[in-house]
Enzyme design. Sequence first.
Site, PDB file in Angstrom:
ATOM      1  N   HIS A   1      -1.005  12.514   1.881  1.00  0.00           N
ATOM      2  CA  HIS A   1      -1.632  10.966   2.292  1.00  0.00           C
ATOM      3  C   HIS A   1      -2.886  11.130   3.212  1.00  0.00           C
ATOM      4  CE1 HIS A   1       0.227  12.163   5.969  1.00  0.00           C
ATOM      5  NE2 HIS A   1      -0.421  10.876   6.567  1.00  0.00           N
TER       6      HIS A   1
HETATM    7  C1  UD1 Z   1      -0.642   6.400   9.062  1.00  0.00           C
HETATM    8  C2  UD1 Z   1      -1.331   7.066  10.318  1.00  0.00           C
HETATM    9  C3  UD1 Z   1      -1.055   8.540  10.049  1.00  0.00           C
HETATM   10  C4  UD1 Z   1       0.324   9.001   9.676  1.00  0.00           C
HETATM   11  C5  UD1 Z   1       0.932   8.130   8.589  1.00  0.00           C
HETATM   12  C6  UD1 Z   1       2.258   8.223   8.269  1.00  0.00           C
HETATM   13  C7  UD1 Z   1      -2.835   6.274  11.393  1.00  0.00           C
HETATM   14  C8  UD1 Z   1      -4.586   6.493  11.787  1.00  0.00           C
HETATM   15  N1  UD1 Z   1      -2.678   6.925  10.535  1.00  0.00           N
HETATM   16  O1  UD1 Z   1      -1.421   6.589   8.028  1.00  0.00           O
HETATM   17  O2  UD1 Z   1      -1.551   9.222  11.051  1.00  0.00           O
HETATM   18  O3  UD1 Z   1       0.651  10.383   9.296  1.00  0.00           O
HETATM   19  O4  UD1 Z   1       0.697   6.679   8.801  1.00  0.00           O
HETATM   20  O5  UD1 Z   1       2.665   7.670   7.126  1.00  0.00           O
HETATM   21  O6  UD1 Z   1      -2.324   5.442  12.163  1.00  0.00           O
HETATM   22  N2  UD1 Z   1       0.495   0.629   3.331  1.00  0.00           N
HETATM   23  C9  UD1 Z   1       1.576   0.002   2.709  1.00  0.00           C
HETATM   24  N3  UD1 Z   1       2.790  -0.215   3.214  1.00  0.00           N
HETATM   25  C10 UD1 Z   1       3.058   0.597   4.245  1.00  0.00           C
HETATM   26  C11 UD1 Z   1       2.100   1.329   5.080  1.00  0.00           C
HETATM   27  C12 UD1 Z   1       1.054   1.482   4.329  1.00  0.00           C
HETATM   28  O7  UD1 Z   1       1.301  -0.703   1.780  1.00  0.00           O
HETATM   29  O8  UD1 Z   1       4.371   0.278   4.961  1.00  0.00           O
HETATM   30  C13 UD1 Z   1      -0.677   0.772   2.736  1.00  0.00           C
HETATM   31  C14 UD1 Z   1      -1.571  -0.292   2.994  1.00  0.00           C
HETATM   32  O9  UD1 Z   1      -2.353  -0.442   1.958  1.00  0.00           O
HETATM   33  C15 UD1 Z   1      -2.403   0.248   4.066  1.00  0.00           C
HETATM   34  C16 UD1 Z   1      -2.650   1.852   3.733  1.00  0.00           C
HETATM   35  O10 UD1 Z   1      -1.370   2.206   3.128  1.00  0.00           O
HETATM   36  O11 UD1 Z   1      -3.552  -0.369   4.303  1.00  0.00           O
HETATM   37  C17 UD1 Z   1      -2.763   2.708   4.801  1.00  0.00           C
HETATM   38  O12 UD1 Z   1      -1.857   2.515   5.877  1.00  0.00           O
HETATM   39  P1  UD1 Z   1      -2.176   2.830   7.483  1.00  0.00           P
HETATM   40  O13 UD1 Z   1      -1.300   2.509   8.298  1.00  0.00           O
HETATM   41  O14 UD1 Z   1      -3.558   2.292   7.851  1.00  0.00           O
HETATM   42  O15 UD1 Z   1      -2.314   4.411   7.529  1.00  0.00           O
HETATM   43  P2  UD1 Z   1      -1.652   5.544   6.802  1.00  0.00           P
HETATM   44  O16 UD1 Z   1      -2.611   6.328   5.842  1.00  0.00           O
HETATM   45  O17 UD1 Z   1      -0.351   5.088   6.190  1.00  0.00           O
END
Ligand code: UD1
Length: 323
Positions: free
Chosen positions: A205
């Site tokens: 991821h």
């Molecule tokens: C985040 C953390 C990362 C961690 C990971 C675990 C930061 C910078 N990164 O990354 O260190 O290893 O979480 O999972 O905080 N999304 C959904 N539903 C959810 C969560 C995410 O749809 O419940 C999608 C959304 O489109 C979102 C994207 O995933 O914009 C990225 O999510 P985000 O929280 O920005 O960072 P992660 O890549 O999940």
Amino acid sequence: MITLVAGARPNFVKIAPIIRELQKRGVPFRWIHTGQHLGNNMDPWHELEMPEPDLLSNVSGGSHARQTAGVMQLVEIDLQQHRPDWLVVVGDVNSTLGAALAAVKLGVKIAHVEAGYRSYDWTMPEEANRCLVDRMSDLLLCPDSHAEFLVYDEGRTRPVLVGNVMMDSLRWALARLEDRANNIKVVSDVDIAYSGKPYAVLTVHRPANVDTGTDWDRVYGMVERATSLPIVWPIHPRVSKDWRMPANVQRVDPLGYLNMVALLRDSVLVITDSGGVYEEALYLGKEIVSLRDPNHFERGHLTSVPEIWKSDAAPRIVDALLH
Ligand code: UD1
């Protein structure tokens, strides 16, 4: 009074044992769920048998600045209302940084669980988050002696070696899984694991691996070379559904925490770019293929399980907070 903050998936796994320890000792606390991850097995606080969050928001999605600012505003109001003795933040996600920034401006003391991890790769958002949070913290709670050494001069107090609270949760989950009912749930979700044949687990991821087609081609090659075994791949929501994978890879939706632990426990090989999954696989004695550059991998120095991980970190964390 102690305030704890969790937002992204691994945060819940890290604060659950601390909350359990606070409950056991009768220490008043509240916990904030920022909503950085919400639903679809991404915020497994129910499964971890945590109490209801005292405050639940939804800072999910959007840019890093927007997400971090959302957490700052949310946590600032809560800290002003409740004036805790400590704000406890864990790991290196945007919720960790936002909460710490709010606290440092209000003069609320910050304890950082998982202090001292460094990749020295500033293209990773997590590296900025963890370095800044350590610098702002009053109590640096380190998972291993290497982290303790690295962070020695960084915070406002000396670091404390407490161990790895994620392993507290892992032991807790393994014990829960002894209960047959949980095992039945696992096998119904994942066909390959159900068949009883050897299999590998894949998680990927990191933005540097999944955000462009070129990066994905590299990941594809590494996965292809890693094994011809069947591979179970619980997909993280940020990964595009269009990316190709070798034919031996079975895609499944994000798994709950207990299912994920069972899947790892019963696998023979783990292919991952996650620091947390790497540590869990190491603890479970699995063969590991890391999808991260070893020179920029904050857990890259770990080839065996540090002795301190074999006993619970949460009591040592709470001792440090109450000291
Ligand atoms: C985040 C953390 C990362 C961690 C990971 C675990 C930061 C910078 N990164 O990354 O260190 O290893 O979480 O999972 O905080 N999304 C959904 N539903 C959810 C969560 C995410 O749809 O419940 C999608 C959304 O489109 C979102 C994207 O995933 O914009 C990225 O999510 P985000 O929280 O920005 O960072 P992660 O890549 O999940």
